[in-house]
Design a protein around this motif. Structure first.
Motif, short mmCIF file in Angstrom:
data_model
loop_
_atom_site.label_atom_id
_atom_site.label_comp_id
_atom_site.label_asym_id
_atom_site.label_seq_id
_atom_site.Cartn_x
_atom_site.Cartn_y
_atom_site.Cartn_z
N THR A 66 -21.62 21.28 7.61
CA THR A 66 -21.38 19.76 7.23
C THR A 66 -20.91 18.56 8.00
O THR A 66 -19.80 18.44 7.77
N MET A 67 -21.50 17.67 8.48
CA MET A 67 -20.41 16.63 8.97
C MET A 67 -20.01 16.10 7.64
O MET A 67 -21.56 15.88 6.48
N PRO A 68 -19.07 14.59 7.68
CA PRO A 68 -18.97 14.06 6.56
C PRO A 68 -19.92 12.96 5.63
O PRO A 68 -19.92 12.39 4.66
N ARG A 69 -21.31 12.63 6.99
CA ARG A 69 -22.26 11.20 6.40
C ARG A 69 -22.84 11.61 6.22
O ARG A 69 -23.63 11.87 7.12
N PRO A 70 -24.07 11.17 5.56
CA PRO A 70 -25.58 11.57 5.36
C PRO A 70 -26.31 11.52 6.70
O PRO A 70 -25.97 10.27 7.50
N VAL A 71 -27.05 11.78 6.99
CA VAL A 71 -27.79 11.55 8.40
C VAL A 71 -29.42 10.80 7.64
O VAL A 71 -30.32 9.92 8.25
N ALA A 72 -29.60 10.59 5.75
CA ALA A 72 -31.02 10.17 6.09
C ALA A 72 -30.35 10.49 4.09
O ALA A 72 -29.45 11.18 3.52
N VAL A 73 -31.00 9.28 3.37
CA VAL A 73 -30.40 9.13 2.04
C VAL A 73 -32.00 8.88 1.37
O VAL A 73 -32.68 8.10 1.57
N PHE A 74 -32.25 9.99 0.44
CA PHE A 74 -33.96 9.86 -0.39
C PHE A 74 -33.90 9.20 -1.48
O PHE A 74 -34.48 8.86 -1.83
N GLU A 75 -32.43 9.93 -2.18
CA GLU A 75 -32.34 9.23 -3.54
C GLU A 75 -30.94 8.39 -4.13
O GLU A 75 -29.99 9.26 -3.88
#
Length: 160
Positions: A66-75
Motif C-alpha cells: 500500500t501507499m501511506p495515504r488513502p486514495v479515498a475515505v469512506f467513513e
C-alpha cells in the motif's frame, strides 16, 4: 527450524549480505502494518530513504503493498499527517528478521526516534487464506480476472 542465514539476520547481519535461501518453513505470508501520525515529515523521508538504501526489505522478501495515504475515505476523519503503510513478508520469521536486524535497530530506527518523528504502531497480521472462488483470479499486486461491478447495487447518494 530457523536457517543459519536467517539466524544471523535475527542477530543483526550488516547490510550487503546475501538473503536467506528459500525455506519451506517460510511459506505463510504476513503483513506488517505501520500506522499513526507523522510528526516530522522530513525525518520520515530520511528514514524511508535509509530503508530503501539498506535493501533490507529486498533481502527478506518484503515489499510495500500500500501507499501511506488513502486514495479515498469512506467513513471517519483522517488527519492530514496520518499514514497507514503495509509491507508484505514471506513469513513472520522474515518480518522479525527485518525488525531485529542490526541495520534497522542501530542505523535506521534511530532516524525517527529521540525525539519521535511519528506516533506509530507497528503490528503484524497473517495473510487470510484465499477463498476457493478467487483461486486463479488474483496474483501478486494485481487481479488476473475482470470483476465487473455493474451488477452491484449502490446506495442512494453514494459518490458517482
Amino acid at each position: 527450524m530457523i536457517s543459519a542465514t536467517l539466524a544471523l539476520l535475527l542477530q543483526g547481519t550488516p547490510a550487503g549480505t546475501a538473503p536467506p535461501p528459500p525455506s519451506s518453513t517460510c511459506d505463510k505470508p504476513v503483513y506488517m502494518v505501520v500506522e499513526g501520525l507523522t510528526l516530522d515529515r522530513d525525518r520520515m523521508i530520511a528514514y524511508a530513504r535509509a530503508i530503501a538504501a539498506s535493501e533490507i526489505y529486498e533481502k527478506l522478501g518484503g515489499y510495500y503493498v500500500t501507499m501511506p495515504r488513502p486514495v479515498a475515505v469512506f467513513e471517519g476523519d483522517v488527519p492530514p499527517n496520518y499514514v497507514n503503510l503495509t509491507v508484505r513478508f514471506p513469513c513472520l520469521e522474515n518480518a522479525k528478521a527485518f525488525w531485529n536486524s542490526d541495520v534497522y535497530q542501530n542505523e535506521i530506527l534511530p532516524l525517527r526516534q529521540n525525539p519521535s518523528a511519528g506516533d506509530y504502531t507497528v503490528t503484524v497480521y497473517a495473510e487470510a487464506p484465499l477463498r476457493s472462488d478467487m483461486v486463479g483470479k488474483v496474483g501478486d499486486n494485481r487481479f488476473t480476472h475482470d470483476f465487473d461491478n455493474s451488477g452491484v447495487p449502490q446506495a442512494s447518494g453514494a459518490d458517482q
